[in-house]
Motif scaffolding. Sequence first.
Motif, mmCIF file in Angstrom:
data_model
loop_
_atom_site.group_PDB
_atom_site.id
_atom_site.type_symbol
_atom_site.label_atom_id
_atom_site.label_comp_id
_atom_site.label_asym_id
_atom_site.label_seq_id
_atom_site.Cartn_x
_atom_site.Cartn_y
_atom_site.Cartn_z
ATOM 1 N N ARG A 1 -4.827 -2.201 6.990
ATOM 2 C CA ARG A 1 -4.065 -2.418 8.214
ATOM 3 C C ARG A 1 -3.808 -3.900 8.513
ATOM 4 O O ARG A 1 -2.853 -4.240 9.192
ATOM 5 C CB ARG A 1 -4.779 -1.752 9.389
ATOM 6 C CG ARG A 1 -4.885 -0.242 9.213
ATOM 7 C CD ARG A 1 -5.721 0.410 10.279
ATOM 8 N NE ARG A 1 -5.134 0.307 11.603
ATOM 9 C CZ ARG A 1 -4.168 1.101 12.046
ATOM 10 N NH1 ARG A 1 -3.668 2.049 11.260
ATOM 11 N NH2 ARG A 1 -3.698 0.972 13.266
ATOM 12 N N GLN B 1 5.427 5.392 2.744
ATOM 13 C CA GLN B 1 6.390 4.287 2.766
ATOM 14 C C GLN B 1 7.837 4.762 2.594
ATOM 15 O O GLN B 1 8.653 4.106 1.940
ATOM 16 C CB GLN B 1 6.046 3.264 1.655
ATOM 17 C CG GLN B 1 4.708 2.580 1.795
ATOM 18 C CD GLN B 1 4.715 1.470 2.852
ATOM 19 O OE1 GLN B 1 5.620 1.372 3.671
ATOM 20 N NE2 GLN B 1 3.703 0.612 2.791
ATOM 21 N N LYS C 1 -2.294 4.576 7.437
ATOM 22 C CA LYS C 1 -2.376 3.338 6.668
ATOM 23 C C LYS C 1 -3.824 2.881 6.616
ATOM 24 O O LYS C 1 -4.521 2.873 7.636
ATOM 25 C CB LYS C 1 -1.495 2.248 7.298
ATOM 26 C CG LYS C 1 -1.486 0.958 6.501
ATOM 27 C CD LYS C 1 -0.389 0.017 6.989
ATOM 28 C CE LYS C 1 -0.409 -1.286 6.231
ATOM 29 N NZ LYS C 1 -0.298 -1.112 4.774
ATOM 30 N N TRP D 1 0.126 7.536 2.756
ATOM 31 C CA TRP D 1 0.924 6.445 3.337
ATOM 32 C C TRP D 1 2.129 6.263 2.416
ATOM 33 O O TRP D 1 2.110 5.494 1.479
ATOM 34 C CB TRP D 1 0.108 5.156 3.456
ATOM 35 C CG TRP D 1 0.830 4.134 4.288
ATOM 36 C CD1 TRP D 1 1.379 2.963 3.865
ATOM 37 C CD2 TRP D 1 1.098 4.211 5.691
ATOM 38 N NE1 TRP D 1 1.981 2.306 4.899
ATOM 39 C CE2 TRP D 1 1.826 3.044 6.038
ATOM 40 C CE3 TRP D 1 0.818 5.153 6.687
ATOM 41 C CZ2 TRP D 1 2.268 2.802 7.349
ATOM 42 C CZ3 TRP D 1 1.251 4.908 7.984
ATOM 43 C CH2 TRP D 1 1.952 3.749 8.306
ATOM 44 N N TRP E 1 3.655 -5.524 11.004
ATOM 45 C CA TRP E 1 4.335 -4.542 10.163
ATOM 46 C C TRP E 1 5.681 -4.126 10.732
ATOM 47 O O TRP E 1 6.328 -3.219 10.193
ATOM 48 C CB TRP E 1 3.445 -3.297 10.006
ATOM 49 C CG TRP E 1 2.142 -3.588 9.340
ATOM 50 C CD1 TRP E 1 0.904 -3.522 9.914
ATOM 51 C CD2 TRP E 1 1.915 -3.986 7.989
ATOM 52 N NE1 TRP E 1 -0.070 -3.850 9.011
ATOM 53 C CE2 TRP E 1 0.527 -4.155 7.807
ATOM 54 C CE3 TRP E 1 2.760 -4.235 6.913
ATOM 55 C CZ2 TRP E 1 -0.038 -4.540 6.616
ATOM 56 C CZ3 TRP E 1 2.194 -4.631 5.694
ATOM 57 C CH2 TRP E 1 0.813 -4.772 5.555
ATOM 58 N N ILE F 1 3.962 1.197 10.979
ATOM 59 C CA ILE F 1 2.539 1.484 10.866
ATOM 60 C C ILE F 1 2.213 2.649 11.817
ATOM 61 O O ILE F 1 2.899 2.833 12.801
ATOM 62 C CB ILE F 1 1.690 0.248 11.188
ATOM 63 C CG1 ILE F 1 0.231 0.487 10.844
ATOM 64 C CG2 ILE F 1 1.825 -0.171 12.650
ATOM 65 C CD1 ILE F 1 -0.630 -0.764 10.863
ATOM 66 N N GLU G 1 0.846 -1.186 0.000
ATOM 67 C CA GLU G 1 0.000 0.000 0.000
ATOM 68 C C GLU G 1 0.889 1.246 0.000
ATOM 69 O O GLU G 1 1.787 1.389 0.831
ATOM 70 C CB GLU G 1 -0.900 0.018 1.237
ATOM 71 C CG GLU G 1 -1.759 1.278 1.332
ATOM 72 C CD GLU G 1 -2.528 1.400 2.643
ATOM 73 O OE1 GLU G 1 -2.960 2.532 2.952
ATOM 74 O OE2 GLU G 1 -2.685 0.373 3.348
#
Length: 215
Positions: free
Chosen positions: A192, A89, A189, A87, A211, A215, A82
């Motif tokens: 989830r 990353q 996020k 979000w 995660w 997260i 995702e």
Amino acid sequence: MGMEHLDMYLVHWPVKLKPRACNPIPNEDEFEDLDLETTWAGMEKCLDLGLCRCIGVSNFSSRKIEQLLDFASVPPAVNQVEMHPMWRQTKLRGACGDHNIHVSAYSPLGGPGNSWGSTLVVDSPIIKSIALQRKATPAQVALRWGLSKGSSVIVKSFNPERMKENIGAVDLKLDDGDLMEIDRLEERKIMRGESLVNETTSPYRTLEDLWDDEI
């Protein structure tokens, strides 16, 4: 599947379910311990046999990528996760970049229309403001942001006009100011993975376990 080979074959989640477990939300007794080393050896075998052209993973954290690389003869070509303006990353993209692992973004618009998705991305006032200035749509701005990070973006639509609109993101220009505004958005996020966390047979007791605190 009636195909000679797959272009890309992924480990979908860092979990293992019992044979014939097919519930979208796994039952508490359907998990098994994941032997990732054996799983990846099987993926590499598929590659050797010509059943696929590339192998990769999905929903792997930075730590899980590092664990995989400890024993992988062939590193994953891609990590599909995702990723969207809310979000971003950043840590994971850095870790994957260090090992030449391409990051592919699923739900690059936040998954609107899915039961678990959200319209937070396309309804963001910042995204909408940039779209207005650039004579684009919020979806195009979100997709262009993902492309600007060197990621591919996977968009699902069955609407021909929407498909055409999405392709238009390739030609959209965002300047450094636009990107800085987006990178200041509060992160959240959306996918989830609560269904993969429980107190019985899942290897993960909390979302932080799943995660690895990303997260």
